[in-house]
Design an enzyme around this catalytic site. Structure first.
Site, PDB file in Angstrom:
ATOM      1  N   GLU A   1       0.844  -1.196   0.000  1.00 36.38           N
ATOM      2  CA  GLU A   1       0.000   0.000   0.000  1.00 36.38           C
ATOM      3  C   GLU A   1       0.887   1.256   0.000  1.00 36.38           C
ATOM      4  OE1 GLU A   1      -3.649   1.728   2.810  1.00 36.38           O
ATOM      5  OE2 GLU A   1      -2.176   0.344   3.661  1.00 36.38           O
TER       6      GLU A   1
ATOM      7  N   LYS B   1      -8.673   4.025  -2.607  1.00 37.53           N
ATOM      8  CA  LYS B   1      -9.211   3.518  -1.334  1.00 37.53           C
ATOM      9  C   LYS B   1     -10.500   4.259  -0.991  1.00 37.53           C
ATOM     10  CE  LYS B   1      -7.479   2.193   3.243  1.00 37.53           C
ATOM     11  NZ  LYS B   1      -6.301   2.196   4.132  1.00 37.53           N
TER      12      LYS B   1
ATOM     13  N   CYS C   1      -5.570  -2.449   2.267  1.00 36.89           N
ATOM     14  CA  CYS C   1      -5.550  -2.532   3.727  1.00 36.89           C
ATOM     15  C   CYS C   1      -6.942  -2.787   4.313  1.00 36.89           C
ATOM     16  CB  CYS C   1      -4.922  -1.261   4.291  1.00 36.89           C
ATOM     17  SG  CYS C   1      -4.256  -1.422   5.961  1.00 36.89           S
TER      18      CYS C   1
END
Length: 326
Positions: free
Chosen positions: A46, A130, A164
């Site tokens: 990430e 994200k 994540c």
């Protein structure tokens, strides 16, 4: 249908902190190594380019503000020259790449936590932002939208990715599964600042196993580490940074098969590159028991609707123009 078999690689390492050029150099070196070892896909952590905002966790928002500015200066757009070097490396080494970046938005100072999907021809075929920054991350990143919840067809199979904490979002995961995802890239950062009873490495493994078992697919996990360089950079503002950012079982990278079991030996905390043979035919038999996209669901009862429209920040309406047309 081509039931692909291929070798995949996953990287567990730290970026060169807040240095795009050197981080891309480091990524390219891993790309070359993985390709030389026969890998056709490599996963990176990430926001690998070029660093994670650890200051959000160990400083006050006021203290961390100057670091936000540094992160923005070391963020990238998809078309930046340094990124073009990475795409060329994918082409030259005939390898697919999934990598996290800090992506500059159109609003000056805006940053997204973004995963890029790059094919073996050096083309960026996908970009996932994200959806919801996690906890202290809200001080840094703007939220993505549903337009990037996509699965991308490649020569080795259909690839999807989440960053994540998104891998705990059941609806986001189902949205990818429903599009035929067979290769899931879940990338993370090392998080030693989690609550004392939280085992980050185990939590990552649980999330990967859940997605693989539920969807009957392969999950490839790539997690970053925290280098001494990162801790030294933050030490002037946080003298006890070593204590705060050092903890065992903070990083897990590896592979999980469609039965939910880990394939081979994962990397826990240690830096390196791991490999696994991916055989997509192994996704078939488990579906006979639990195909949540087919016979083991009731779509007459359940109805998931996903807004995939890009966020519109403004809509211009010219009433005068409309009046004149009449």
């Amino acid at each position: 249908m081509d039931f692909s078999k291929f070798k995949a690689a996953t990287v567990q390492t730290s970026p060169v902190f807040l240095n795009v050029e050197k981080t891309i150099d480091k990524a390219i070196s891993f790309v070359k190594e993985a390709s030389a070892n026969g890998a056709q896909l490599i996963a990176f952590p990430e926001v690998f380019v070029a660093g994670y905002p650890y200051w959000n966790w160990i400083m006050t928002p006021v203290q961390g503000s100057k670091w936000y500015e540094e992160l923005y200066k070391n963020s990238v757009t998809v078309s930046d020259p340094d990124m073009e070097r990475l795409y060329q490396a994918a082409k030259e080494n005939n390898i697919h790449i999934v990598i996290g970046i800090n992506e500059r938005g159109t609003s000056y100072g805006e940053i997204y936590n973004t995963n890029l999907i790059i094919d073996n021809h050096g083309t960026v075929i996908g970009k996932h932002r994200k959806l919801v920054p996690t906890w202290a991350e809200k001080l840094t990143w703007t939220s993505g939208d549903g337009s990037s919840l996509k699965v991308y067809d490649t020569e080795i199979g259909p690839i999807g990715t989440l960053a994540c904490g998104e891998n705990t979002n059941t609806l986001a995961r189902f949205t990818l599964l429903s599009q035929g995802e067979l290769i899931h890239i879940a990338n993370y950062i090392s998080l030693p600042v989690a609550p004392p009873d939280y085992d980050m490495a185990e939590a990552i493994k649980i999330r990967a196993a859940a997605h693989s078992f539920e969807g009957k697919l392969f999950t490839i996990v790539s997690c970053s580490t925290i280098s001494q360089e990162i801790k030294d950079a933050l030490r002037a503002d946080v003298p006890n940074v070593d204590e705060l950012l050092t903890r065992k079982n903070s990083a897990f990278s590896g592979f999980v098969g469609p039965n939910g079991a880990v394939i081979g030996e994962p990397l826990i905390d240690d830096e390196g590159i791991a490999y696994a043979e991916i055989d997509l035919q192994k996704c078939i038999q488990p579906k006979q028991m639990h195909d949540i996209l087919g016979h083991y669901n009731r779509f007459d009862i359940f109805d998931l609707r996903v807004n995939i429209a890009p966020t519109r920040k403004i809509t211009f309406i010219d009433n005068h123009e409309e009046f004149n047309k009449k």
